[in-house]
Write a protein that holds these residues in place. Structure first.
Motif, short mmCIF file in Angstrom:
data_model
loop_
_atom_site.label_atom_id
_atom_site.label_comp_id
_atom_site.label_asym_id
_atom_site.label_seq_id
_atom_site.Cartn_x
_atom_site.Cartn_y
_atom_site.Cartn_z
N THR A 116 0.82 -1.22 0.00
CA THR A 116 0.00 0.00 0.00
C THR A 116 0.85 1.27 0.00
O THR A 116 0.33 2.35 -0.21
CB THR A 116 -0.93 0.03 1.22
OG1 THR A 116 -0.15 0.10 2.41
CG2 THR A 116 -1.82 -1.21 1.27
N LEU A 117 2.14 1.16 0.26
CA LEU A 117 2.99 2.35 0.30
C LEU A 117 3.08 2.98 -1.08
O LEU A 117 3.27 2.30 -2.08
CB LEU A 117 4.39 1.99 0.80
CG LEU A 117 4.51 1.49 2.24
CD1 LEU A 117 5.95 1.21 2.59
CD2 LEU A 117 3.91 2.48 3.23
N ARG A 118 2.97 4.29 -1.13
CA ARG A 118 3.04 5.03 -2.40
C ARG A 118 3.91 6.26 -2.19
O ARG A 118 3.82 6.93 -1.18
CB ARG A 118 1.63 5.45 -2.83
CG ARG A 118 1.58 6.16 -4.17
CD ARG A 118 0.19 6.66 -4.48
NE ARG A 118 -0.76 5.57 -4.53
CZ ARG A 118 -1.91 5.54 -3.87
NH1 ARG A 118 -2.25 6.56 -3.09
NH2 ARG A 118 -2.71 4.51 -3.96
N GLY A 119 4.76 6.54 -3.17
CA GLY A 119 5.63 7.70 -3.06
C GLY A 119 6.96 7.43 -3.69
O GLY A 119 7.06 6.77 -4.72
N CYS A 120 8.04 7.91 -3.06
CA CYS A 120 9.37 7.70 -3.60
C CYS A 120 10.40 7.74 -2.49
O CYS A 120 10.17 8.29 -1.40
CB CYS A 120 9.70 8.76 -4.66
SG CYS A 120 9.71 10.47 -4.06
N PHE A 121 11.53 7.13 -2.78
CA PHE A 121 12.68 7.17 -1.88
C PHE A 121 13.74 8.03 -2.53
O PHE A 121 14.14 7.79 -3.68
CB PHE A 121 13.23 5.75 -1.64
CG PHE A 121 14.39 5.71 -0.67
CD1 PHE A 121 14.16 5.52 0.68
CD2 PHE A 121 15.70 5.85 -1.12
CE1 PHE A 121 15.22 5.49 1.58
CE2 PHE A 121 16.76 5.82 -0.23
CZ PHE A 121 16.53 5.64 1.13
N VAL A 122 14.22 9.06 -1.83
CA VAL A 122 15.19 9.99 -2.38
C VAL A 122 16.58 9.60 -1.89
O VAL A 122 16.87 9.66 -0.70
CB VAL A 122 14.87 11.44 -1.99
CG1 VAL A 122 15.93 12.39 -2.57
CG2 VAL A 122 13.48 11.83 -2.49
N VAL A 181 12.81 4.93 -6.72
CA VAL A 181 13.91 5.76 -6.24
C VAL A 181 14.13 6.96 -7.16
O VAL A 181 14.10 6.83 -8.39
CB VAL A 181 15.20 4.94 -6.14
CG1 VAL A 181 16.38 5.82 -5.72
CG2 VAL A 181 15.03 3.79 -5.15
N ILE A 182 14.33 8.12 -6.55
CA ILE A 182 14.77 9.31 -7.26
C ILE A 182 16.16 9.66 -6.74
O ILE A 182 16.37 9.76 -5.53
CB ILE A 182 13.79 10.48 -7.05
CG1 ILE A 182 12.46 10.17 -7.75
CG2 ILE A 182 14.39 11.79 -7.59
CD1 ILE A 182 11.39 11.21 -7.54
N LEU A 183 17.10 9.81 -7.66
CA LEU A 183 18.49 10.04 -7.30
C LEU A 183 18.85 11.51 -7.44
O LEU A 183 18.58 12.13 -8.49
CB LEU A 183 19.40 9.20 -8.20
CG LEU A 183 20.91 9.36 -8.00
CD1 LEU A 183 21.32 8.92 -6.60
CD2 LEU A 183 21.67 8.56 -9.06
N VAL A 184 19.45 12.07 -6.40
CA VAL A 184 19.98 13.43 -6.46
C VAL A 184 21.46 13.34 -6.76
O VAL A 184 22.23 12.76 -5.98
CB VAL A 184 19.75 14.19 -5.13
CG1 VAL A 184 20.35 15.60 -5.21
CG2 VAL A 184 18.26 14.26 -4.81
N LYS A 232 13.62 0.25 -8.54
CA LYS A 232 13.52 0.94 -9.81
C LYS A 232 13.98 2.39 -9.64
O LYS A 232 13.39 3.15 -8.87
CB LYS A 232 12.07 0.91 -10.31
CG LYS A 232 11.83 1.69 -11.61
CD LYS A 232 12.52 1.08 -12.80
CE LYS A 232 12.12 1.78 -14.08
NZ LYS A 232 12.89 1.30 -15.24
N LEU A 233 15.01 2.76 -10.38
CA LEU A 233 15.46 4.15 -10.40
C LEU A 233 14.64 4.87 -11.46
O LEU A 233 14.93 4.79 -12.65
CB LEU A 233 16.95 4.22 -10.73
CG LEU A 233 17.58 5.62 -10.76
CD1 LEU A 233 17.50 6.28 -9.40
CD2 LEU A 233 19.01 5.56 -11.25
N VAL A 234 13.61 5.57 -11.03
CA VAL A 234 12.65 6.14 -11.98
C VAL A 234 13.05 7.52 -12.48
O VAL A 234 12.62 7.95 -13.55
CB VAL A 234 11.23 6.20 -11.38
CG1 VAL A 234 10.71 4.81 -11.10
CG2 VAL A 234 11.20 7.06 -10.11
N GLY A 235 13.86 8.24 -11.71
CA GLY A 235 14.21 9.59 -12.13
C GLY A 235 15.42 10.11 -11.37
O GLY A 235 15.83 9.54 -10.36
N TRP A 236 15.98 11.21 -11.89
CA TRP A 236 17.12 11.81 -11.21
C TRP A 236 17.10 13.32 -11.39
O TRP A 236 16.51 13.83 -12.32
CB TRP A 236 18.43 11.21 -11.71
CG TRP A 236 18.79 11.53 -13.13
CD1 TRP A 236 18.26 10.96 -14.26
CD2 TRP A 236 19.73 12.51 -13.59
NE1 TRP A 236 18.82 11.51 -15.38
CE2 TRP A 236 19.73 12.45 -15.01
CE3 TRP A 236 20.58 13.41 -12.95
CZ2 TRP A 236 20.54 13.28 -15.79
CZ3 TRP A 236 21.39 14.24 -13.72
CH2 TRP A 236 21.37 14.15 -15.12
#
Length: 253
Positions: A12-18, A156-159, A183-187
């Motif tokens: 059920t978790l929704r969002g992203c890990f930075v 995952v979103i990578l900075v 999954k690395l979806v964006g950066w």
């Protein structure tokens, strides 16, 4: 250093890990901006930094600066403990800060805290790691932030901190993310060294490489800003690309 996750992942978790390519690359500023963007799209958003090290005193209470920023950027009222359930006084590596405090960091702290926020009404979580993606959280280095991220199983979103060496750091972090089945979806490219030579060439190389290898989309470049707030940083990011990267198009019109 990683060990298998023994607790079932909550679907059920929704969002992203930075995640960041290193410490001090702007993860908190980007996370706060993501909260602002997602909140503007109508979601009840909560920031979460499961583990933080380094506190200062404000109005008679000790708290972590990153936790305060995420708390302020969340679109629902949250306490410091909800946003930062484990905060250590000393500004050093988390497992060292824990030892100095005579504590251990619980293996499932991330999932426990995330579920508590969802139970409190959060629709979307922006979870910020501490330090680099694989920073250890156990004194014997047997598990770390990458295990916590794997248990959450969020995209995952990578900075990427723009400075000399960022290509290597970005690619190594992307490999580590993929190795944990995430999954690395964006950066996001964040300016750390404004005088970095061949800056645009580095960005273009990462655009091509991260997209080709991992399907990771470029979400924007943050220059050195005179005023750093969730609003000013969010203005540098692509909200449509973010929504698509997180696949929120299918969740809410």
């Amino acid at each position: 250093m990683s060990r298998p996750i023994s607790r079932p992942i909550n679907p059920t978790l929704r969002g992203c890990f930075v995640a960041g390519t290193d410490t001090d690359v702007g993860k908190t500023c980007i996370s706060a901006a993501l909260l602002h963007l997602l909140g503007r799209q109508g979601w009840r958003c909560a920031g979460l930094k499961p583990v933080s090290a380094g506190q200062d005193e404000r109005d008679g209470a000790w708290s972590n600066e990153d936790v305060r920023l995420l708390q302020a950027a969340s679109t629902m009222p949250l306490s410091s403990d909800q946003v930062g359930p484990v905060q250590f006084r000393q500004p050093c590596a988390p497992h060292i800060a824990a030892a100095l405090s005579g504590q251990n960091i619980a293996l499932h702290i991330g999932l426990t805290a995330a579920q508590a926020l969802m139970d409190a009404g959060a629709e979307v979580l922006v979870v910020e790691g501490v330090g680099g993606f694989a920073v250890p959280l156990a004194a014997d280095l047997s598990w770390g932030m990458d295990d916590l991220a794997a248990e959450l199983a969020l995209p995952v979103i990578l900075v990427v901190g723009l400075r000399l060496g960022c290509l290597n750091h970005a690619l190594l972090t992307a490999q580590a993310v993929a190795a944990r089945g995430l999954k690395l979806v964006g950066w996001v490219a964040n300016t750390v060294d404004p005088a970095m030579p061949h800056r645009q060439s580095n960005i273009e190389a990462l655009k091509v490489g991260l997209q080709r290898r991992y399907g990771s989309v470029f979400l924007g470049e943050v220059p050195r800003l005179t005023e750093v707030t969730p609003v000013t940083v969010a203005a540098c990011l692509d909200g449509v690309a973010l929504r698509q990267a997180l696949d929120f198009e299918k969740v809410r019109p």
